[in-house]
Design an enzyme around this catalytic site. Structure first.
Site, PDB file in Angstrom:
ATOM      1  N   ILE A   1      12.342  14.711   6.765  1.00  0.00           N
ATOM      2  CA  ILE A   1      11.549  13.575   7.202  1.00  0.00           C
ATOM      3  C   ILE A   1      11.870  13.230   8.667  1.00  0.00           C
ATOM      4  CG2 ILE A   1      13.009  11.545   6.697  1.00  0.00           C
ATOM      5  CD1 ILE A   1       9.832  12.077   4.827  1.00  0.00           C
ATOM      6  N   HIS A   2      10.897  12.714   9.400  1.00  0.00           N
ATOM      7  CA  HIS A   2      11.179  12.223  10.763  1.00  0.00           C
ATOM      8  C   HIS A   2      12.053  10.966  10.643  1.00  0.00           C
ATOM      9  CE1 HIS A   2      10.351  10.098  14.552  1.00  0.00           C
ATOM     10  NE2 HIS A   2       9.972  11.260  15.060  1.00  0.00           N
ATOM     11  N   PRO A   3      13.118  10.842  11.440  1.00  0.00           N
ATOM     12  CA  PRO A   3      14.080   9.745  11.230  1.00  0.00           C
ATOM     13  C   PRO A   3      13.469   8.345  11.224  1.00  0.00           C
ATOM     14  CG  PRO A   3      14.458  10.892  13.329  1.00  0.00           C
ATOM     15  CD  PRO A   3      13.540  11.729  12.525  1.00  0.00           C
TER      16      PRO A   3
ATOM     17  N   GLY B   1       5.666  21.697  10.589  1.00  0.00           N
ATOM     18  CA  GLY B   1       6.779  20.831  10.982  1.00  0.00           C
ATOM     19  C   GLY B   1       8.033  21.041  10.156  1.00  0.00           C
TER      20      GLY B   1
ATOM     21  N   HIS C   1       0.825  -1.212   0.000  1.00  0.00           N
ATOM     22  CA  HIS C   1       0.000   0.000   0.000  1.00  0.00           C
ATOM     23  C   HIS C   1       0.863   1.268   0.000  1.00  0.00           C
ATOM     24  CE1 HIS C   1      -3.140   2.813   1.140  1.00  0.00           C
ATOM     25  NE2 HIS C   1      -4.033   1.853   0.969  1.00  0.00           N
TER      26      HIS C   1
END
Lengths: 333, 333
Positions: free
Chosen positions: B197-199, B193, B111
């Protein structure tokens, strides 16, 4: 229930509605509620009904859903709902207030009645079982008899004598007839309370019954004879559908089209639901060379009875009322 | 809402789900509830989803209605509902827990997805308006961005840029593509934010949409070509009914009869309701020499959408959903 019954009896001597202790209960889910539909022998003084409704509405957990007055009948109907304990408290408050405000010695009106609070039916909502309402009606009846020194007759599903299941039989002779017979005729002995009429309030019929759906089918004809024939064919009492009461009437509103109407009470929708009754009426209407023009739901109906119509119309397979989002949420709240 | 937003930001440094203050709110009525349907990029470790569901369920006022895992997609969907403030708290708890337990660097699956919590849609229930959900989605997005240092993209009705209304456009290139582009391509700049990207958690799409009804119509034929033609005719994207998505598939279950199925999403039942869609499918099926065999409602649907079917089937005049007893009661509770 037991603790409430005790506290009510303890407070017997100094009972006043305004003193009633209001405390927060654990809030039960909507599906465990009880509906009460008391009928009061007062339809001409709105301020009296307002005071009774106020006494009911101030009980924590109780929602007053509807109230209506009828001047001709000199009678009012209040519909409220709440969890069992709250419903009994509200029913008790209603009787207490009505006995202060209504005097049966002064009452006249077209509708049969035996007391200031003429009937107090307990009705199961959601997943509440009728047996719970039977139990509740009997406990309430016993308690109200003691608290108010009031003769109590149990009717409907709550009846202790089979000949008291029908309300019409309990009300035979009305207030005046009951007053004359209660101390002497063993058939009129109350289920609870004194063997004499309450000096102002008369007596009360307390019962349990399933929710009732008032549903009208308006035919595409003005010929009331067709509606009367169809009503005769569908009502249980003349061999029709189970748990259906029906009559044929001519619906006439000034300036509007006239309809021959089949006016029904579905007194147990799990035996005969709306779809089945309407399907049968449509079949008979087509046979009579007419059809259904439209339908009317009067007042409230159990949501399950309406969801059954939707599931039936769509041919839904494996449908559960729990799939109705707000209803499902209400169950948990 | 303002006080919650502040308290969340104050707690930024030491946030842990177990510390979350649980206090009793004034319980709002069912009709003022918000539904959230977060999708998580984890469908193979049930214990992870259990922990997330637990984090959601412990928020006072929140009901978890459903959760399901898909191993092929490596993705899970949780459905919960509550009053606005509780829904935001539960959504925040869900994101916090998911960021601890899911690492997008390790994620593969069929997905499309951009983050550990891939989407967080806010859906109005009962009489809640979509505008409230738009407002809530934006406040939640801003707060989650600050609290978790997570890039947030607003989509659906909550989108701040028109090109972000469609989720597919927000998810273009998926986690890997977004990671490569987020700091350099101005089109990929998040609404809230950091511009990276968030790690572990990637990014999140936060949106508002109306409730969706998943509804299947099974035809009295095995000819999937008929279902495909009907689906093409009824879906909005090819000129059919507004707010209808549809596809034709062959329903095959071992040992059961096969059906050509028109599988639909009704994305705004107040524009095209169940009755209208089914009536159109029946008309087209009859034209094709077949008929509807039966229908299936998948999961939950707004009660109003089902009551509309009942009212339509009966030709009810002057019907209001307030006449559904439990629904009416739920409104006041």
């Amino acid at each position: 229930m037991t603790s409430l019954a005790c506290s009510v009896v303890d407070r017997l001597s100094g009972w006043e509605p305004d003193e009633w202790p209001v405390r927060a209960y654990h809030r039960p889910t909507v599906s465990s509620l009880i509906e009460c539909v008391p009928n009061f022998s007062e339809g001409r003084r709105p301020e009296v009904i307002d005071e009774i409704v106020h006494a009911i509405g101030q009980i924590d957990g109780v929602t007053v859903l509807d109230h209506s007055r009828d001047e001709t009948h000199n009678r009012s109907v209040v519909t409220f709902a709440g969890p069992a304990e709250s419903a009994v408290r509200a029913a008790t408050a209603a009787v207490g207030r009505a006995l202060q405000l209504i005097d049966m010695e002064q009452h006249t009106g077209a509708h049969p009645r035996i007391g200031a609070v003429d009937v107090m039916p307990f009705v199961p909502l959601g997943s509440t079982r009728i047996e719970e309402c039977v139990d509740l009606a009997r406990r309430f009846g016993e308690q109200a008899a003691k608290l108010f020194d009031l003769p109590v007759y149990l009717y409907g599903e709550a009846a202790l004598r089979p000949e008291r299941r029908r309300l019409a039989d309990v009300r035979r002779g009305q207030y005046e007839g009951l007053k004359a017979e209660i101390g002497t005729n063993p058939d009129r002995e109350p289920d609870y309370g004194p063997h004499r009429i309450h000096p102002r309030g008369g007596a009360i019929a307390v019962g349990a019954r399933k929710p009732l759906i008032a549903f009208n089918v308006n035919l595409a004809t003005e010929d009331v004879a067709v509606a009367k024939r169809i009503a005769h064919a569908v009502r249980e009492s003349s061999g029709g559908l189970p748990a259906v009461q029906a009559m044929g009437v001519l619906l006439e509103n000034p300036g509007e089209r006239r309809y021959a109407q089949v006016s029904m009470n579905l007194v147990d929708w799990e035996r005969t639901g709306i779809s089945r009754a309407v399907r049968e009426i449509r079949r008979l209407a087509l046979e009579a060379g007419t059809d259904i023009d439209h339908c009317e739901l009067i007042g409230l109906a159990p949501t399950g009875a309406l969801l059954e119509v939707a599931a039936d119309a769509l041919g839904l397979r494996d449908f559960s009322p729990d799939q109705a989002l707000e209803l499902r949420l209400a169950k948990d709240r």
